[in-house]
Scaffold this motif. Structure first.
Motif, PDB file in Angstrom:
ATOM      1  N   ALA A  38      21.995  21.760  12.855  1.00 17.20           N
ATOM      2  CA  ALA A  38      21.624  23.136  13.190  1.00 17.20           C
ATOM      3  C   ALA A  38      20.129  23.390  13.020  1.00 17.20           C
ATOM      4  CB  ALA A  38      22.426  24.111  12.325  1.00 17.20           C
ATOM      5  N   GLY A  39      19.519  22.868  11.952  1.00 14.27           N
ATOM      6  CA  GLY A  39      18.112  23.173  11.676  1.00 14.27           C
ATOM      7  C   GLY A  39      17.193  22.728  12.800  1.00 14.27           C
ATOM      8  N   MET A  49      34.579  28.914  13.936  1.00 21.31           N
ATOM      9  CA  MET A  49      33.342  29.445  13.361  1.00 21.31           C
ATOM     10  C   MET A  49      32.105  28.663  13.808  1.00 21.31           C
ATOM     11  SD  MET A  49      34.527  31.975  11.726  1.00 21.31           S
ATOM     12  CE  MET A  49      32.955  32.576  11.110  1.00 21.31           C
ATOM     13  N   PHE A  70      29.084  27.648  16.142  1.00 25.97           N
ATOM     14  CA  PHE A  70      28.310  28.366  17.151  1.00 25.97           C
ATOM     15  C   PHE A  70      28.349  27.568  18.445  1.00 25.97           C
ATOM     16  CE2 PHE A  70      24.739  30.255  19.313  1.00 25.97           C
ATOM     17  CZ  PHE A  70      24.780  31.579  18.900  1.00 25.97           C
ATOM     18  N   ASP A  76      26.337  23.980  18.405  1.00 22.66           N
ATOM     19  CA  ASP A  76      26.004  23.298  17.150  1.00 22.66           C
ATOM     20  C   ASP A  76      27.260  22.558  16.687  1.00 22.66           C
ATOM     21  OD1 ASP A  76      25.309  22.567  14.579  1.00 22.66           O
ATOM     22  OD2 ASP A  76      25.447  24.610  13.771  1.00 22.66           O
ATOM     23  N   GLU A 101      27.867  30.848   5.558  1.00 22.50           N
ATOM     24  CA  GLU A 101      27.566  30.744   6.985  1.00 22.50           C
ATOM     25  C   GLU A 101      28.808  30.951   7.849  1.00 22.50           C
ATOM     26  OE1 GLU A 101      27.910  28.253   4.965  1.00 22.50           O
ATOM     27  OE2 GLU A 101      28.910  26.577   5.948  1.00 22.50           O
ATOM     28  N   THR A 102      30.020  31.000   7.235  1.00 24.14           N
ATOM     29  CA  THR A 102      31.243  31.052   8.047  1.00 24.14           C
ATOM     30  C   THR A 102      31.933  32.413   8.034  1.00 24.14           C
ATOM     31  OG1 THR A 102      32.577  30.287   6.199  1.00 24.14           O
ATOM     32  CG2 THR A 102      31.722  28.599   7.688  1.00 24.14           C
ATOM     33  N   GLY A 103      31.463  33.337   7.191  1.00 28.16           N
ATOM     34  CA  GLY A 103      32.090  34.650   7.193  1.00 28.16           C
ATOM     35  C   GLY A 103      32.448  35.121   5.790  1.00 28.16           C
ATOM     36  N   SER A 145      24.291  32.147  11.971  1.00 27.28           N
ATOM     37  CA  SER A 145      25.438  31.242  11.955  1.00 27.28           C
ATOM     38  C   SER A 145      25.105  29.971  11.188  1.00 27.28           C
ATOM     39  CB  SER A 145      25.842  30.881  13.392  1.00 27.28           C
ATOM     40  OG  SER A 145      25.084  29.774  13.859  1.00 27.28           O
ATOM     41  N   HIS A 146      23.819  29.682  11.078  1.00 27.91           N
ATOM     42  CA  HIS A 146      23.374  28.418  10.496  1.00 27.91           C
ATOM     43  C   HIS A 146      23.376  28.494   8.974  1.00 27.91           C
ATOM     44  CE1 HIS A 146      20.982  25.098   9.373  1.00 27.91           C
ATOM     45  NE2 HIS A 146      19.811  25.494   9.790  1.00 27.91           N
TER      46      HIS A 146
END
Lengths: 701, 701
Positions: free
Chosen positions: A322-323, A357, A359, A365, B115-117, B265-266
């Motif tokens: 992700a980064g 969850m 993205f 991602d 990051e997931t909720g 999201s990350h």
């Protein structure tokens, strides 16, 4: 040789350039057995040259095992290329000998020509004469030469360059040192070259010549171009417009800052305007970059793949981390490249392959890549909103096979799929070799992947603009002469269909009072005099005149300003408020007629916010100019300002372009300001400078 | 564990961070013998770890040859680090066990937290609680871990990273993927690392913690920092101000464009203002760059050498090839780095070593390097106008020995000497190894040499600004409350020594007429009402009132605007003309009180031309803000505008800074415009928003 016609000589020059850069036979003049001499190094560099190689030396009969002749005139057969490793003062005679013996071209190793002063310039001029009169081609002087790996031809004295691999990127550099730097950078990217040539002083062979040749060269897929000063800009521009649709060209232009004195010492060329050079290249469909690193990388990418011409492009990104993915999306968006949300079908398909969850809208991602990675890449590539796919994944041989990840998507969709990665060499190098073998462009950092996308995007947009064509027909008009005041300037603009305010040119105060009655109020009253260029600065402009009393006051004040035409005033209806632009035309000594657009006002001027293109230009170029303005937000209804009619701007620019083309005697024209009202564009002032006059420097030029 | 005091826990937290990142003993929780499991990979990655290594598994007694215990509580002795390779839902209990057994810190491999909720967030909050109450440190979750080559400790599941060499650059990255990318890029530059850590969600260990630790780490010479969102900006800022004088810090900040949704999201962090983050880092002495490539390269250079703090720097360039030399000078000048003409003695000395006509003023263009090259480099380095020397030469082992070319100059002068080169690997690699061994920073392209100079320059300037100190003493003032209209806002400004126009606040028309008599004409008449924020938009401002009749007309018009205080007007003397600035203060949720400077007017606003810094700030920071304005030319007497008194700007900014610090209840303050007249700076308007009110968004914020 006998007299040659112009058509013949043009063909001869083309053939001879081909012979010079793709030689089957070479002579080294000034060959030597002393290993410290350039003539010895030149021979050594050519040790693997598979063609015929001979030496020229006044006294020897054999050097390093090659047959030796006293002069080029004495060669038993002509050679394609003669390399001159002799002092500058002997080069003119050698060039004459070469031409006489039917040599294709010569390459001069030594310096000591135009870059050193008048004496060297005289030698250089004589060389130019020989070339022009005979069709002999000359590379340099003052360059380290060229390398043609496909021919195993190393016409250069720099060690190691005989190891450069053959490939599909051609390098055309003004400077020999930059030519080699680019060749080495391409080598570090794992990329081979088709030709790498440094032009040096470019007395005869210039970049346009080589570009024209490379456009037809089957072994070249992309061209990396380096420019310093451009003495024949319009020729280069016209050449590039023909070349870029056939081969993508990426360019680096030195001279963003003032480096003039050193530059002249280097090749003897003046640098010219960096903005105009960059703009002309962009208009000709060239991808312009800012560094040798970027030039090598972008050319490498474009030698593998190219998007079709397109007004704007959209990229999909699939990332294993992700980064880095965030840095890539950030870079794309910062560069105005589309990263649209994927279609519903794609999103559902990708979601079915990944944990909840995740993205997936774009970028996708994936988290650490898994077995579904290749299918995800294929799904994204198949999405109709996507023109090309970027994939990033750190090297993890156990979970991600780069070729397997991207090849299916590419072959299924035909869209470019680019790969970005990093890792330890032991893991990474086998993957890089496999990717290269599969023809997948590979970039070794997140931002280099962004650069690759920028190159594809700029190339596709540039080709799209180029495909729009330019207005073709211009009429000849009677040549303009004499002085231009504002009123006459506005008449000229009006004759080209540019709107100007209702106005009366008044010879005296009675005239003025009559005009005031006829025009809609408020009006502006300005001094009208050939001998006053800057009306505002002398107190020669009165705005917002509503009443007779104000008019009287204005006329009285104006009559106190000394001019050759006292009492003469221009009375105009006031335009309604709106954003102001400056639109002008200038005639650049190298690039010819140019159009400049800037935002009006001293703030925009201080921020140097303007766009320039060459006339004639496509409407798409004008849109591109406006998009290039830092303050472009002002055009679109910023704050309480009225939204500008871009079509009206295009109309003014096309009119000025036509004017510049139909009146070569106009050196400069400037409308400052063009007021963008709700009813279109209105020229509120006009400055016209004819070539016979001393031209004043354009403000935004 | 018993109750711990705050001081104790701070010390414990520091110690435990040191234990976490420099462990002598490690436990892997969720260890596995299944090679596809993270727990197995973690153990494998640690195979060369020289310290004590144990496994935790509910049922096994030995895994991969390591002793195995049912839980962290059951360890025979505490370990410094526990790596949790278990699902998110089990991590809170494991953290409690770790704290109970005296483990220093834990690193969580799995994602599934903030990051997931909401559910993941709850787990994350519980982890934070454990850390805060016990002093246990937590790296992550949601990161690929860290690598400490000096300890041969690879707390990461990515293959190959155990091959990363030990060195002097530390990497501190928000993202695990970026951490690894930077480590790989440094490896490609031949650079070793002292520590490379990815912070992930940074529930406990954040960048400020690690930076503080690295400042005291003898094995670290420079720090490469990657940031996404910064939730505790002020803490990071204060930390960096302490760290950068000891260790140079180079930073890359994601989020130039709008990447918010993907960013959340990350790591679950909001991105915040990119401009404020970059400005705060710069103010704290950090070198800010734009890519991972540049981050790795700049950190590598600064780990070798650093200039002393200096307000501006000057570089000398010695080049063996003119073309690359031109690109280098161009790059330096474009970036505002000094390339001064060398002193007369230097020029004469260099001229005596080179052929006539050679360019020697700076750059020195030696042409192809010869035996005098090292002496030329030494001469340039010895010139007192030069702070550091750049040398560029293509690889030519027969004529140029890079170490011999630069080492004497460096040891004789102590100044940084940087080398730029390119060549074929067979020639180049031995030279690169020799240069690395000699500690000479080496860059593989002309522009990378420029980047290296930019890093040295930015570091030296940043440290110089930092050394200037900030105004230290602030008094406490009574808290402000209630509504602020323009008049009250100006009184507040005046109480801080900011000049405002002569004025009278008038409650009715009689008042107004009296005031008009007393003030110098012309005046401006404005509506004065708490309930009107944008006076101009409602027609509440009349400029240039000279005569009683105009005043009467203005008062009549104003009285038609509905307000809660009808008839109330502010009458002010008109300021003389000049450049207008917008100067304001805002309170950023992360960075605290900030000062913003922008140029006035809609054009500057459209071009987004503003500078921001954190309060308190040094006068040198204010000069740096002004230098950062694209339109800064306007300040220095552009066209017919008066030259601005920069000292007067500094005074206004320092006053606003003090005001923001002394009145934490002020959420926002804006002076729009500050008119820069020949007599100084005059605040022509004032907007004050208290924190209790709903703050309005600052225009330039």
């Amino acid at each position: 040789m006998g007299k040659i016609s112009n058509t013949d000589i043009a063909a001869t020059r083309r053939d001879n350039l081909e012979r010079l850069l793709n030689p089957a036979s070479i002579a080294v003049v000034g060959a030597s057995s002393d290993p410290t001499k350039a003539g010895s190094q030149a021979l050594r560099s050519l040790s693997r040259f598979p063609g015929r190689l001979v030496a020229v030396h006044p006294r020897e009969t054999e050097i390093q095992g090659f047959p030796c002749y006293p002069s080029l005139k004495d060669l038993p057969e002509p050679v394609d290329l003669a390399i001159l490793a002799i002092p500058a003062r002997h080069c003119v005679q050698a060039a004459r000998d070469a031409a006489a013996r039917g040599v294709g071209g010569i390459f001069i190793i030594s310096g000591g020509f135009g870059e050193t002063g008048p004496e060297g310039q005289a030698l250089q001029d004589q060389l130019a004469d020989v070339c022009q009169s005979t069709g002999l081609r000359l590379l340099g002087p003052n360059t380290s030469g060229f390398i043609n790996p496909h021919r195993v031809c190393v016409a250069s004295f720099v060690p190691g360059v005989d190891q450069l691999g053959a490939g599909r990127v051609a390098v055309v550099a003004q400077s020999g040192g930059v030519n080699l730097s680019l060749a080495f950078l391409l080598n570090r990217l794992g990329e081979g070259i088709s030709l790498a040539v440094g032009l040096g002083n470019a007395v005869d062979v210039n970049s346009a010549d080589v570009l024209e040749m490379l456009a037809a060269d089957d072994r070249t897929s992309a061209i990396a171009l380096h420019l310093e000063g451009v003495p024949n800009g319009r020729e280069l521009f016209d050449t590039l417009r023909r070349v870029t649709p056939r081969k993508p060209v990426v360019a680096l232009v030195a001279g963003r800052s003032d480096v003039g004195e050193f530059a002249v010492s280097h090749t003897g060329n003046l640098m010219g305007s960096h903005q105009r050079t960059v703009s002309a290249l962009r208009q000709a469909g060239v991808v312009v970059v800012d560094s040798t690193d970027d030039l090598a990388q972008a050319a490498a990418v474009l030698s593998c793949t190219r998007l079709p011409p397109k007004a704007s492009t959209s990229f999909g990104l699939v990332t294993g981390q992700a980064g880095p993915g965030l840095l890539i999306v950030d870079g794309l968006k910062s560069n105005g490249i589309g990263v649209p949300e994927l279609g519903e079908v794609t999103i559902k398909g990708v979601q079915s392959l990944l944990p909840p969850m995740t993205f997936v809208k774009n970028p996708v991602d994936t988290g650490r890549p898994g077995p579904s990675f290749p299918r995800i890449v294929s799904l994204v590539a198949s999405d109709p909103v996507i023109d090309a796919v970027l994939v990033f994944g750190l090297s993890e041989p156990s979970v991600l096979d780069p070729v397997a990840a991207v090849a299916p998507a590419r072959s299924a969709t035909g869209k470019p799929v680019l790969f970005g990665t990093l890792g330890m060499p032991a893991d990474l190098d086998p993957a890089l070799m496999a990717l290269t073998a599969a023809g997948v462009p590979t970039m070794l950092s997140p931002e280099r992947l962004v650069l690759a996308a920028r190159a594809l995007d700029a190339d596709a947009r540039g080709q799209w603009r180029l495909s729009q064509g330019v207005p073709a027909t211009y009429t000849t008009r009677p040549q303009l002469a004499g002085a231009f005041d504002e009123a006459r300037g506005k008449e000229l603009l009006a004759s080209y269909g540019i709107d100007t305010p209702q106005r009366r040119l008044c010879e005296d105060h009675n005239d003025a009072r009559r005009a005031f009655q006829e025009l809609a109020k408020p009006v502006v009253v300005k001094i009208a005099a050939d001998d006053i260029a800057h009306k505002t600065e002398v107190g020669g402009v009165f705005l917002g005149i509503q009443h007779e009393a104000e008019l009287a006051h204005a006329l009285a004040s104006l009559s106190r300003i000394p001019t050759s035409t006292p009492g003469r005033v221009l009375i105009e209806e006031m335009a309604s408020s709106g954003v102001e632009l400056i639109i002008g035309g200038v005639r650049d000594p190298s690039w010819g007629p140019c159009i400049v657009i800037g935002l009006g006002g001293v703030t925009a001027e201080a921020m140097v916010d303007s766009s320039v293109r060459l006339a004639p230009l496509a409407n798409a170029d004008i849109e591109d100019m406006l998009e290039g303005l830092r303050g472009k937000k002002l055009l679109d209804g910023f704050r309480n300002l009225p939204r500008c009619d871009r079509g009206a701007i295009v109309k003014v620019v096309q009119a000025l372009s036509r004017l510049m083309l139909e009146h070569p005697e106009v050196a400069e024209i400037e409308i400052n300001p063009v007021r963008m009202t709700r009813n279109g564009a209105l020229a509120l002032d006009a400055l016209v400078v004819l070539a016979t006059e001393k031209p004043e420097q354009g403000r935004h030029a």
